[in-house]
Scaffold this active site. Sequence first.
Site, PDB file in Angstrom:
ATOM      1  CG  PHE A 169      -2.044   1.021   1.084  1.00 33.43           C
ATOM      2  CD1 PHE A 169      -3.249   0.684   0.483  1.00 33.43           C
ATOM      3  CD2 PHE A 169      -1.868   2.309   1.547  1.00 33.43           C
ATOM      4  CE1 PHE A 169      -4.259   1.631   0.342  1.00 33.43           C
ATOM      5  CE2 PHE A 169      -2.870   3.262   1.407  1.00 33.43           C
ATOM      6  CZ  PHE A 169      -4.069   2.921   0.801  1.00 33.43           C
ATOM      7  CB  THR A 181       8.245  -5.009  -1.900  1.00 31.69           C
ATOM      8  OG1 THR A 181       7.440  -5.934  -1.161  1.00 31.69           O
ATOM      9  CG2 THR A 181       9.609  -5.589  -2.109  1.00 31.69           C
ATOM     10  N   GLY A 196       5.091  -5.033 -10.539  1.00 28.55           N
ATOM     11  CA  GLY A 196       6.514  -5.151 -10.818  1.00 28.55           C
ATOM     12  C   GLY A 196       7.403  -4.443  -9.808  1.00 28.55           C
ATOM     13  CB  SER A 202       6.655 -10.498  -5.546  1.00 28.33           C
ATOM     14  OG  SER A 202       5.986  -9.809  -6.587  1.00 28.33           O
ATOM     15  CE  LYS A 243       3.213 -11.110   1.519  1.00 25.87           C
ATOM     16  NZ  LYS A 243       2.719  -9.726   1.314  1.00 25.87           N
ATOM     17  N   GLY A 263      -7.071 -11.156  -2.156  1.00 25.33           N
ATOM     18  CA  GLY A 263      -8.427 -10.896  -1.705  1.00 25.33           C
ATOM     19  C   GLY A 263      -9.263 -12.137  -1.494  1.00 25.33           C
TER      20      GLY A 263
END
Length: 329
Positions: free
Chosen positions: A74, A96, A124, A178, A208, A258
Site C-alpha cells: 500500500f 516492497t 513489478g 512476489s 514472505k 483478496g
Amino acid sequence: MPATDPSDPHGWYGAFGRRAFFALDPERSHRVALAMLALPLPWSRIGHAVADPALATTVAGVSLANPVGLASGFDKGCERLAPLGSLGFGYAVGGTITLRPRHGNPRPRIARDPSRRAIVNAMGLPNPGAHAVAAALRRRRATTSRWVSLADEDLDDACLALDLVAPLADAVELNASSPNAGWAHRADHVGALISAMRPRTETPLFVKVPPFTTDADRAGVLAIVEAAQQAGAAGLTASNTIPVTDARMSTGRGGLSGGPLTAHTPDIVAIIREATGGTMPINACGGIFTAEDAQACLDAGAATVQVYTGLIYEGPAVASRILAGLGRR
C-alpha cells in the site's frame, strides 16, 4: 471527514467512499488515497482506532499494540506509515523496496474484481529505492510498529538495502514470493539471502513465502520455509498473491489477492506451522476481511494477520472492525 463506527457496515466508506474511489482506475484511486493520507486529518478517529490492552502481543521480540497489520504494497515509499498506523493497525509494512528505484511494469498493471472482492496486480515492485525510503523513515514519526518489505535478487544489493533501512525499522520482511518480481524464488537463494543478511542486523527478519494449491507447489514452499528456518529467519509471512494469467495486465499475468484466498490462508498457516514445529511466528496474509477470517488464521497457528485488499474494499476502519470482533471473542 467523519469518524467511522467499526460496527456499522453502512458507514461513510460503504455509503459513498468506496463508490467514489472505485469510479477511478485503481492506480489513480491509490494516488488519491496516498494524497489524502498526507493531510493532517484525525486519522485515528477516521479509523475509529481504540487501544485494547488485551490484544497487545509480541512477535519475534517486537511489541505490537495488536495483532492486525497492514501488508506490504500500500505504501511503497514508506511515506504514509504514520497515518496508516493511526487507523488502528498494530504494525504497518512499507514497501516492497529494492536498493535501486524501480518503475515497475508498463500499465495497465492492476485491476479490481468486485464480485469476488479481489485484486489482480502486475505492478513489478515500483518503489523509490532504499536510499529514499530510509530518508522517509528518518523524517516521519512512528504511530505504530514500522516494518519494511525488501526484495532484491543480488545478495550484495539486498544487504546494502538492509543496511539502509533495518536501523529504522522494527522488522524487515524479505519478499521471497512476489510473482511480479522478475526473478525466481528458490529455496537455496532464500537461504543464501537470509544467511548473508542475518549477521548484519539485530532487526528481526521475516520471510514472505508463496501460497500453494498443489502438492508440487506445497513442496516448493516448504523447501523455502526450511531454508529460511535453517538460515536464522525470525519468522514467516504466509502468504503472497496467487499467480494468475490475466489479459487485462500488460504482462498477461499477475498476482491475485483478496476473497479467493480467504479459505486457503488458514490451511497454509496450519501446514507451515506443523512443518516448522511451531518454532517460528507466522503472519497470516491473504483474503482477511473480517474478525472471523482473522480468528480462523489465529486458530490455525498464526501470531498476527495482515490486511491489504480488505483495506481497499472495507475502508479505513477495517482494522478496528477486525479488532472489535477479536476483542469480543
